[in-house]
Design a protein around this motif. Sequence first.
Motif, PDB file in Angstrom:
ATOM      1  N   HIS A 167      -1.353   1.428   4.999  1.00  0.00           N
ATOM      2  CA  HIS A 167      -1.930   0.139   5.370  1.00  0.00           C
ATOM      3  C   HIS A 167      -3.214   0.348   6.177  1.00  0.00           C
ATOM      4  CE1 HIS A 167      -1.716  -3.760   7.897  1.00  0.00           C
ATOM      5  NE2 HIS A 167      -2.359  -3.997   6.781  1.00  0.00           N
ATOM      6  N   ALA A 168      -3.176   1.246   7.132  1.00  0.00           N
ATOM      7  CA  ALA A 168      -4.353   1.488   7.975  1.00  0.00           C
ATOM      8  C   ALA A 168      -5.536   1.994   7.151  1.00  0.00           C
ATOM      9  CB  ALA A 168      -4.013   2.475   9.086  1.00  0.00           C
ATOM     10  N   LEU A 169      -5.291   2.888   6.228  1.00  0.00           N
ATOM     11  CA  LEU A 169      -6.381   3.402   5.400  1.00  0.00           C
ATOM     12  C   LEU A 169      -6.939   2.311   4.496  1.00  0.00           C
ATOM     13  CD1 LEU A 169      -4.878   6.888   4.514  1.00  0.00           C
ATOM     14  CD2 LEU A 169      -6.968   6.471   5.853  1.00  0.00           C
ATOM     15  N   ALA A 170      -6.057   1.509   3.902  1.00  0.00           N
ATOM     16  CA  ALA A 170      -6.501   0.453   2.990  1.00  0.00           C
ATOM     17  C   ALA A 170      -7.242  -0.661   3.724  1.00  0.00           C
ATOM     18  CB  ALA A 170      -5.301  -0.117   2.237  1.00  0.00           C
ATOM     19  N   ALA A 171      -6.732  -1.054   4.886  1.00  0.00           N
ATOM     20  CA  ALA A 171      -7.306  -2.186   5.622  1.00  0.00           C
ATOM     21  C   ALA A 171      -8.498  -1.790   6.476  1.00  0.00           C
ATOM     22  CB  ALA A 171      -6.231  -2.829   6.497  1.00  0.00           C
ATOM     23  N   GLY A 172      -8.582  -0.525   6.827  1.00  0.00           N
ATOM     24  CA  GLY A 172      -9.665  -0.043   7.675  1.00  0.00           C
ATOM     25  C   GLY A 172      -9.239   0.044   9.131  1.00  0.00           C
ATOM     26  N   PRO A 173      -9.979   0.793   9.935  1.00  0.00           N
ATOM     27  CA  PRO A 173      -9.641   0.984  11.349  1.00  0.00           C
ATOM     28  C   PRO A 173      -9.595  -0.342  12.106  1.00  0.00           C
ATOM     29  CG  PRO A 173     -11.393   2.488  10.676  1.00  0.00           C
ATOM     30  CD  PRO A 173     -11.188   1.522   9.545  1.00  0.00           C
ATOM     31  N   GLY A 174      -8.671  -0.413  13.060  1.00  0.00           N
ATOM     32  CA  GLY A 174      -8.580  -1.570  13.937  1.00  0.00           C
ATOM     33  C   GLY A 174      -7.651  -2.667  13.460  1.00  0.00           C
ATOM     34  N   VAL A 175      -7.092  -2.540  12.271  1.00  0.00           N
ATOM     35  CA  VAL A 175      -6.190  -3.577  11.755  1.00  0.00           C
ATOM     36  C   VAL A 175      -4.743  -3.287  12.138  1.00  0.00           C
ATOM     37  CG1 VAL A 175      -5.291  -4.697   9.670  1.00  0.00           C
ATOM     38  CG2 VAL A 175      -7.738  -4.180   9.868  1.00  0.00           C
ATOM     39  N   ASN A 176      -4.313  -2.041  11.978  1.00  0.00           N
ATOM     40  CA  ASN A 176      -2.928  -1.659  12.264  1.00  0.00           C
ATOM     41  C   ASN A 176      -2.934  -0.545  13.311  1.00  0.00           C
ATOM     42  OD1 ASN A 176      -0.332  -0.487  12.242  1.00  0.00           O
ATOM     43  ND2 ASN A 176       0.022  -1.234  10.164  1.00  0.00           N
ATOM     44  N   TYR A 196       0.849  -1.194   0.000  1.00  0.00           N
ATOM     45  CA  TYR A 196       0.000   0.000   0.000  1.00  0.00           C
ATOM     46  C   TYR A 196       0.875   1.231   0.000  1.00  0.00           C
ATOM     47  CZ  TYR A 196      -3.456  -3.430   1.380  1.00  0.00           C
ATOM     48  OH  TYR A 196      -4.264  -4.528   1.418  1.00  0.00           O
ATOM     49  N   TYR A 197       0.604   2.124  -0.948  1.00  0.00           N
ATOM     50  CA  TYR A 197       1.452   3.287  -1.169  1.00  0.00           C
ATOM     51  C   TYR A 197       0.606   4.546  -0.995  1.00  0.00           C
ATOM     52  CZ  TYR A 197       5.403   5.694  -3.361  1.00  0.00           C
ATOM     53  OH  TYR A 197       6.486   6.500  -3.608  1.00  0.00           O
ATOM     54  N   LEU A 198       0.997   5.388  -0.058  1.00  0.00           N
ATOM     55  CA  LEU A 198       0.308   6.650   0.201  1.00  0.00           C
ATOM     56  C   LEU A 198       0.687   7.630  -0.906  1.00  0.00           C
ATOM     57  CD1 LEU A 198      -1.442   8.062   2.424  1.00  0.00           C
ATOM     58  CD2 LEU A 198       0.712   8.787   3.458  1.00  0.00           C
ATOM     59  N   THR A 199      -0.267   8.001  -1.748  1.00  0.00           N
ATOM     60  CA  THR A 199       0.044   8.821  -2.917  1.00  0.00           C
ATOM     61  C   THR A 199      -0.302  10.293  -2.758  1.00  0.00           C
ATOM     62  OG1 THR A 199      -2.105   8.317  -3.932  1.00  0.00           O
ATOM     63  CG2 THR A 199      -0.223   6.884  -4.505  1.00  0.00           C
TER      64      THR A 199
END
Length: 171
Positions: free
Chosen positions: A131-140, A55-58
């Motif tokens: 990663h947090a934005l892609a996976a959603g809250p509570g994952v990372n 996941y790449y923050l663009t």
Amino acid sequence: MSEPVSPEDREVVARQLGRPPRALVAVAHRCPCGQPDVVETAPRLDDGTPFPTLYYLTCPRASAAASRLESAGRMREWQDELATDPELAGGYRAAHEAYLATRNARDVLPTRATAGGMPDRVKCLHALAGHALAAGPGVNPIGDRAVEGMGEWWAKGPCALPEGPSDGAGA
């Protein structure tokens, strides 16, 4: 949830980065302004070189906000906390395993390395926030902290307008 990359999305990401994106697979998250702010990349570049950053923050504004957190010492602070908070460390290890599972579903790389320093280090808030934005809250849990600390990077509207390059906030 990831979605296909449209030609318009590809153009936006190129403007955000100031170059054509490499190994672009999907839009992993959209900024509240509607533009991609996190993309998913293939585990290997077109030439076969391993590329562990899934996941790449663009968005240059989101990237600048993550950089401000790094400059403020948050990586060191959260790294120290990993050593003393078993719950945080366990959540971070689980985030690492979830990241690897997603990446390995696309292609298994010769290393278990992940972006951001997981599972033992806090190395790059850009990657962890992505990663947090892609996976959603509570994952990372560290990525969630980064996203929260980044504030409302989208408040000024889209960062990559069709008539020119990004706002220059650095990606």
